[in-house]
Design a protein around this motif. Structure first.
Motif, short mmCIF file in Angstrom:
data_model
loop_
_atom_site.label_atom_id
_atom_site.label_comp_id
_atom_site.label_asym_id
_atom_site.label_seq_id
_atom_site.Cartn_x
_atom_site.Cartn_y
_atom_site.Cartn_z
N GLY A 16 4.19 -6.01 2.53
CA GLY A 16 4.73 -4.99 3.42
C GLY A 16 3.67 -3.97 3.74
N GLY A 17 3.92 -3.17 4.75
CA GLY A 17 2.92 -2.17 5.11
C GLY A 17 3.40 -1.27 6.21
N GLY A 18 2.64 -0.19 6.38
CA GLY A 18 2.95 0.79 7.41
C GLY A 18 1.79 1.75 7.54
N LYS A 19 2.05 2.89 8.19
CA LYS A 19 0.99 3.86 8.43
C LYS A 19 0.51 4.52 7.15
N LEU A 20 1.35 4.54 6.11
CA LEU A 20 0.98 5.25 4.88
C LEU A 20 0.50 4.31 3.78
N GLY A 21 0.31 3.03 4.09
CA GLY A 21 -0.23 2.14 3.08
C GLY A 21 0.35 0.75 3.16
N GLU A 22 -0.12 -0.11 2.26
CA GLU A 22 0.34 -1.49 2.19
C GLU A 22 0.78 -1.81 0.78
N SER A 23 1.73 -2.74 0.66
CA SER A 23 2.17 -3.19 -0.66
C SER A 23 1.88 -4.68 -0.81
N TYR A 24 1.56 -5.06 -2.04
CA TYR A 24 1.20 -6.44 -2.35
C TYR A 24 1.93 -6.87 -3.62
N THR A 25 2.25 -8.14 -3.70
CA THR A 25 2.79 -8.70 -4.93
C THR A 25 1.73 -9.61 -5.56
N HIS A 26 1.71 -9.62 -6.89
CA HIS A 26 0.74 -10.47 -7.60
C HIS A 26 1.13 -11.93 -7.43
N ARG A 27 0.15 -12.77 -7.16
CA ARG A 27 0.44 -14.17 -6.86
C ARG A 27 0.98 -14.95 -8.06
N THR A 28 0.59 -14.55 -9.27
CA THR A 28 1.02 -15.30 -10.45
C THR A 28 1.91 -14.49 -11.39
N ASP A 29 2.00 -13.18 -11.20
CA ASP A 29 2.83 -12.34 -12.04
C ASP A 29 3.84 -11.61 -11.16
N PRO A 30 5.08 -12.08 -11.06
CA PRO A 30 6.06 -11.48 -10.15
C PRO A 30 6.49 -10.07 -10.54
N ASP A 31 6.10 -9.62 -11.73
CA ASP A 31 6.49 -8.28 -12.16
C ASP A 31 5.49 -7.20 -11.76
N VAL A 32 4.44 -7.57 -11.03
CA VAL A 32 3.39 -6.61 -10.66
C VAL A 32 3.40 -6.36 -9.16
N LEU A 33 3.46 -5.08 -8.80
CA LEU A 33 3.37 -4.65 -7.41
C LEU A 33 2.16 -3.74 -7.25
#
Length: 283
Positions: A16-33
């Motif tokens: 996800g993303g927008g003007k105030l930044g982007e978010s990413y999920t870890h490819r192998t650890d679903p508990d990490v954002l």
């Protein structure tokens, strides 16, 4: 540039993303954002990290923060414990507009619960202090307007209530089990709940339709209907929409002045209302 642990963005997937930044999920650890900030907003990232830890330790429901990190491109990031299966009320409303009344009632309930919390004195800045500091950075006010706004803020009532500081239907998330969490905590503070309610009014009713769709994935008509359902759910079934909006409107104007400082652009169509509010024009 401050040194923080380096991460490899190849280990993350953009979510996800927008003007105030982007978010990413870890490819192998679903508990990490991972939340990454653009370089010009690094100050906000550091502030959110420090504020998020205080909010989490104060017992306010929010994702657990981890540590500050840097991506290879130099952007600052925060690692959070990911809330799996979450949706914001704005996203849920975009997918299920027929559940608008239900979502408005649930959103109002979690807002009331937040506004019942009284944090330890001094743990967070006050909304009045925070707004004055942000508005002083606003280069678009005349000296007379700036002085008037500062006097107006000084005259507002004080309170020790917990405030999100950027509260709207995109900054509260929930899961199917009924858990709810506040996100984007860099402005968390204390003060009169009307500061938070002014932001909700602004973000649901005053944002142009095109921007409302970009930010929250819903049209302005639906967003305004959400506000109209939120008001009696928050204030009680006998609440007058007109009276509530008159009470909340000045706080929405103040938030606009904070936004001008952040985006570096004046919102001139609101200037006459702001001048009337601080007693410079008849209105």
């Amino acid at each position: 540039m401050k040194a923080y642990p380096l991460i490899n963005l190849k280990d993350y997937e953009l979510s996800g993303g927008g003007k105030l930044g982007e978010s990413y999920t870890h490819r192998t650890d679903p508990d990490v954002l991972l939340k990454l900030y653009p370089p010009e907003l690094e100050r906000l990232g550091e502030e959110e990290f420090n504020r998020a830890w205080k909010v989490f330790r104060a017992g306010v429901p929010c994702p657990e923060p981890g540590e500050l990190v840097r991506a290879e491109d130099g952007r600052l990031g925060i690692l959070f414990k990911r809330i799996v299966g979450k949706k914001s009320y704005a996203r849920a409303l975009s997918e299920h507009p027929e559940r608008l009344e239900e979502y408005a009632a649930a959103f109002a309930r979690v807002c009331r619960e937040l506004h019942a919390i009284k944090p330890e004195p001094g743990l967070f800045p006050t909304a009045k202090e925070q707004y004055k500091a942000e508005i002083r950075r606003n280069p678009f006010l005349t000296e007379e307007e700036m002085a008037g706004v500062m006097r107006f803020i000084d005259g507002l009532p004080d309170a020790d209530t917990a405030l999100h500081g950027d509260l709207h239907h995109g900054n509260v998330i929930f899961t199917e089990d009924g858990s709810q969490y506040f996100i984007d905590l860099s402005d968390f503070c204390t003060g009169d709940p009307l500061f938070d309610l002014g932001i909700i009014l602004l973000q649901t009713c005053w944002v142009p339709d095109e921007l409302e769709r970009e930010l929250y994935h819903i049209g302005l008509d639906t967003s305004r209907a959400f506000w109209k359902a939120f008001v009696p759910a928050y204030f009680g079934p006998d609440a007058s929409l007109e009276e509530v909006e008159a009470q909340v409107r000045p706080y929405a104007f103040l938030r606009i002045l904070v936004c001008e400082s952040t985006i570096g652009q004046p919102i001139m169509e609101t200037r006459s209302g702001i001048r009337a509010m601080i007693g410079l024009d008849a209105g």
